[in-house]
Design a protein around this motif. Structure first.
Motif, PDB file in Angstrom:
ATOM      1  N   LEU A 288     -15.392  17.407  99.571  1.00 36.16           N
ATOM      2  CA  LEU A 288     -15.323  15.961  98.732  1.00 36.16           C
ATOM      3  C   LEU A 288     -14.525  14.759  99.880  1.00 36.16           C
ATOM      4  O   LEU A 288     -13.562  15.046 100.322  1.00 36.16           O
ATOM      5  N   ILE A 289     -15.047  13.845  99.371  1.00 34.48           N
ATOM      6  CA  ILE A 289     -14.377  12.389 100.073  1.00 34.48           C
ATOM      7  C   ILE A 289     -14.194  11.446  99.166  1.00 34.48           C
ATOM      8  O   ILE A 289     -15.060  11.025  98.247  1.00 34.48           O
ATOM      9  N   TRP A 297     -11.246  -0.475  93.277  1.00 31.15           N
ATOM     10  CA  TRP A 297     -12.509   0.443  93.301  1.00 31.15           C
ATOM     11  C   TRP A 297     -12.249   1.612  94.188  1.00 31.15           C
ATOM     12  O   TRP A 297     -11.577   1.335  95.437  1.00 31.15           O
ATOM     13  N   VAL A 298     -12.736   2.764  93.737  1.00 29.39           N
ATOM     14  CA  VAL A 298     -12.833   4.039  94.644  1.00 29.39           C
ATOM     15  C   VAL A 298     -14.285   4.538  94.488  1.00 29.39           C
ATOM     16  O   VAL A 298     -14.716   4.528  93.310  1.00 29.39           O
ATOM     17  N   SER A 299     -14.777   5.308  95.477  1.00 22.00           N
ATOM     18  CA  SER A 299     -15.731   5.902  95.645  1.00 22.00           C
ATOM     19  C   SER A 299     -15.539   7.427  95.709  1.00 22.00           C
ATOM     20  O   SER A 299     -14.656   7.651  96.639  1.00 22.00           O
ATOM     21  N   ALA A 300     -16.663   8.212  95.240  1.00 21.74           N
ATOM     22  CA  ALA A 300     -16.250   9.716  95.479  1.00 21.74           C
ATOM     23  C   ALA A 300     -17.619  10.102  96.061  1.00 21.74           C
ATOM     24  O   ALA A 300     -18.624   9.874  95.571  1.00 21.74           O
ATOM     25  N   TYR A 301     -17.542  11.088  96.839  1.00 20.99           N
ATOM     26  CA  TYR A 301     -18.608  11.756  97.474  1.00 20.99           C
ATOM     27  C   TYR A 301     -18.560  13.122  97.330  1.00 20.99           C
ATOM     28  O   TYR A 301     -17.832  13.971  98.367  1.00 20.99           O
ATOM     29  N   ARG A 306     -20.582  18.820 105.132  1.00 14.39           N
ATOM     30  CA  ARG A 306     -19.485  18.631 106.572  1.00 14.39           C
ATOM     31  C   ARG A 306     -18.985  17.296 106.059  1.00 14.39           C
ATOM     32  O   ARG A 306     -19.452  16.449 105.408  1.00 14.39           O
ATOM     33  N   ILE A 307     -17.702  17.238 106.581  1.00 14.73           N
ATOM     34  CA  ILE A 307     -16.840  16.131 106.276  1.00 14.73           C
ATOM     35  C   ILE A 307     -16.520  15.452 107.699  1.00 14.73           C
ATOM     36  O   ILE A 307     -15.901  16.399 108.477  1.00 14.73           O
ATOM     37  N   GLY A 318     -21.791   1.659 105.470  1.00 19.30           N
ATOM     38  CA  GLY A 318     -22.691   2.178 106.598  1.00 19.30           C
ATOM     39  C   GLY A 318     -22.165   3.210 107.415  1.00 19.30           C
ATOM     40  O   GLY A 318     -23.091   4.035 108.251  1.00 19.30           O
ATOM     41  N   ASP A 319     -20.944   3.424 107.753  1.00 28.45           N
ATOM     42  CA  ASP A 319     -20.349   4.309 108.544  1.00 28.45           C
ATOM     43  C   ASP A 319     -20.680   5.841 108.075  1.00 28.45           C
ATOM     44  O   ASP A 319     -20.533   6.153 106.929  1.00 28.45           O
ATOM     45  N   LEU A 320     -21.021   6.611 108.893  1.00 25.59           N
ATOM     46  CA  LEU A 320     -21.046   8.068 108.591  1.00 25.59           C
ATOM     47  C   LEU A 320     -19.882   8.628 108.502  1.00 25.59           C
ATOM     48  O   LEU A 320     -18.882   8.775 108.956  1.00 25.59           O
ATOM     49  N   ILE A 321     -19.790   9.350 106.953  1.00 26.01           N
ATOM     50  CA  ILE A 321     -18.741  10.109 106.790  1.00 26.01           C
ATOM     51  C   ILE A 321     -18.784  11.583 106.405  1.00 26.01           C
ATOM     52  O   ILE A 321     -17.921  12.205 106.358  1.00 26.01           O
TER      53      ILE A 321
END
Length: 355
Positions: A288-289, A297-301, A306-307, A318-321
Motif C-alpha cells: 500500500l502507498i 487530497w490523498v491518494s491510495a494505491y 512491489r513498492i 506520472g512517476d513510477l511508485i
C-alpha cells in the motif's frame, strides 16, 4: 477485494495542527459504512519486509503514557499578563480547547476581567513522538472522534505539550506506558487513520520535514504538506474496472475502484505529492502507498506487488511508485485506487480524465 474502511489504532509514528491553536471549522468526520471485510493487523507490523523493498519499518514506534487528567467545568477571570496558553496549562484543558469553547480567534488576545469558560473533559498531554492513533489506542478511543472533538485540521501534526480532549467514553487501556506495538494484533487499520493520525508530534518550535526526491531511508519524523497542488489527476495505470466506487452489496461500500492489471504493471503517481505511507504491513491491502497531494487530497494505491518509494519521498505526476500485484485480500493481480478529500472518500472516476 480491498478498499473499504479498515480500522487502526496502533501506529505510534501522525498528518500538523497548525500552531498550537486550531481553527474552529474542522471538516466533518468521514462516515464509516460497514466494511467489505475486516482484517486484523499482525503483531509484527513494524518489523515486516516492505514488498519488493528493504526490511526497515515505516514508523518508529512510540509507546504512549496515559497521563490524562479529568477537568471539571468552571470559569476563570483573566488577570493582567495572562495568555491563553498559560490559562490552558493552569486549567489542564489546554489552549486549544479554551479557544474552541470561548469562540476565540487569532491572535487570541485576552483582556483583564474577561470571563473564560473552562470546558469539562478528559485531557491527554501529548509527549514527544506520540501520534494521534497511538494515543487513541492507549485510551481505547476512536481517532476520528478525537479529530472532531478537538477541531483538528490538515495536516494533523500534534505538538508536544498539546492537550488533546478525549471522547467521553475514553478509558486508559492500562495504567502508565502503553506499548502499542506489542498490542498491535488487537487493532485494525483504516486509511483515514493513517492519513490523519500517523505523524509523530513535534516540539513547539519544531518544523516538519520537507519531502525529498530520493530519501535514503523512510522518514520517521513528521512530514510537511506539499507546497502546492496541481489541481488535476491522471490514471495510475490502465486496465478494466473490476469494482466501482460506492455501494457494491447490501451494507457494503467500496471507498475506491479496483483496476485489473497484469502482475508487474507500473503504478504511477496520480498527481504531484509526498509519500505519506509505503509498506505492506496492512494485511487487507497488501502493498500500500499513500500520497499526500496537499489541499486536503490523498491518494491510495493497494495490492501492489512491489513498492518503489519511501515515506517522505517527493513524487511528480506520472512517476513510477510501484508495480501491480495480487497482495492482500485479492486473488488476481489488480490495483485498488482511492482518492480522499478532507478525509472523505470521493469517486475517482469523477476526478480522473475520461477514457
Amino acid at each position: 477485494m480491498g478498499g473499504v474502511n479498515h480500522r487502526i489504532w496502533l501506529l505510534s509514528g501522525a498528518f500538523l495542527l497548525a500552531g498550537c491553536i486550531p481553527a474552529t471549522n474542522a471538516p466533518a468526520p468521514a462516515s464509516r459504512p460497514a466494511p467489505v471485510e475486516e482484517e486484523v493487523v499482525r503483531g509484527d507490523i513494524f518489523g515486516g519486509d516492505v514488498v519488493g523493498g528493504d526490511a526497515r519499518p515505516t514508523w518508529t514506534l512510540k509507546p504512549v503514557t496515559t497521563n490524562a487528567v479529568r477537568v471539571t467545568a468552571s470559569a476563570y477571570t483573566v488577570r493582567p499578563g495572562d495568555t491563553l496558553r498559560a490559562v490552558g496549562e493552569m486549567s489542564g484543558a489546554g489552549s486549544e480547547a479554551l479557544a474552541i469553547e470561548n469562540d476565540l480567534t487569532p491572535p487570541y488576545t485576552l483582556r483583564p476581567g474577561q470571563q473564560l469558560r473552562i470546558p469539562a473533559g478528559l485531557y491527554h498531554r501529548v509527549a514527544s513522538g506520540e501520534t494521534g492513533i497511538g494515543i487513541a489506542a492507549a485510551y481505547g478511543a476512536d481517532w476520528g472522534e478525537i479529530i472532531t472533538v478537538n477541531a483538528l485540521n490538515e495536516p494533523y501534526i500534534l505538538r508536544v505539550g498539546q492537550r488533546l480532549r478525549l471522547p467521553s467514553d475514553a478509558r486508559p487501556v492500562q495504567a502508565g506506558p502503553v506499548d502499542v506495538g506489542a498490542r498491535a494484533a488487537a487493532f485494525r487499520l483504516d486509511i483515514d487513520d493513517i492519513a490523519t493520525g500517523s505523524q509523530p508530534a513535534l516540539a513547539a518550535s519544531g518544523k516538519p520535514t520537507a519531502g525529498t526526491t530520493a530519501p535514503r531511508k523512510p522518514v520517521t519524523t513528521a512530514i510537511a504538506d506539499p507546497a502546492y497542488f496541481t489541481g488535476r489527476f491522471e490514471w495510475p495505470l490502465n486496465g478494466p474496472i473490476l469494482a466501482r466506487f460506492g455501494r457494491i452489496a447490501p451494507g457494503k461500500v467500496s471507498d475506491g475502484i479496483n483496476i485489473a492489471a497484469a502482475e508487474g504493471t507500473p503504478i504511477r503517481a496520480t498527481a504531484n505529492g509526498i509519500v505519506a505511507y509505503a509498506g505492506d504491513q496492512i494485511g487487507v491491502y497488501g502493498g500500500l502507498i499513500l500520497i499526500n497531494h496537499g489541499s486536503g487530497w490523498v491518494s491510495a494505491y493497494g495490492h501492489a506487488g512491489r513498492i518503489d518509494v519511501k515515506r517522505g519521498q517527493s513524487v511528480r505526476m506520472g512517476d513510477l511508485i510501484g508495480r501491480a500485484g495480487a497482495t492482500g485480500q485479492v486473488q488476481t493481480s489488480q490495483l485498488h485506487f482511492q482518492l480522499r478529500k478532507n478525509r472523505i472518500p470521493v469517486d475517482p472516476m469523477k476526478q480522473l480524465p475520461p477514457r
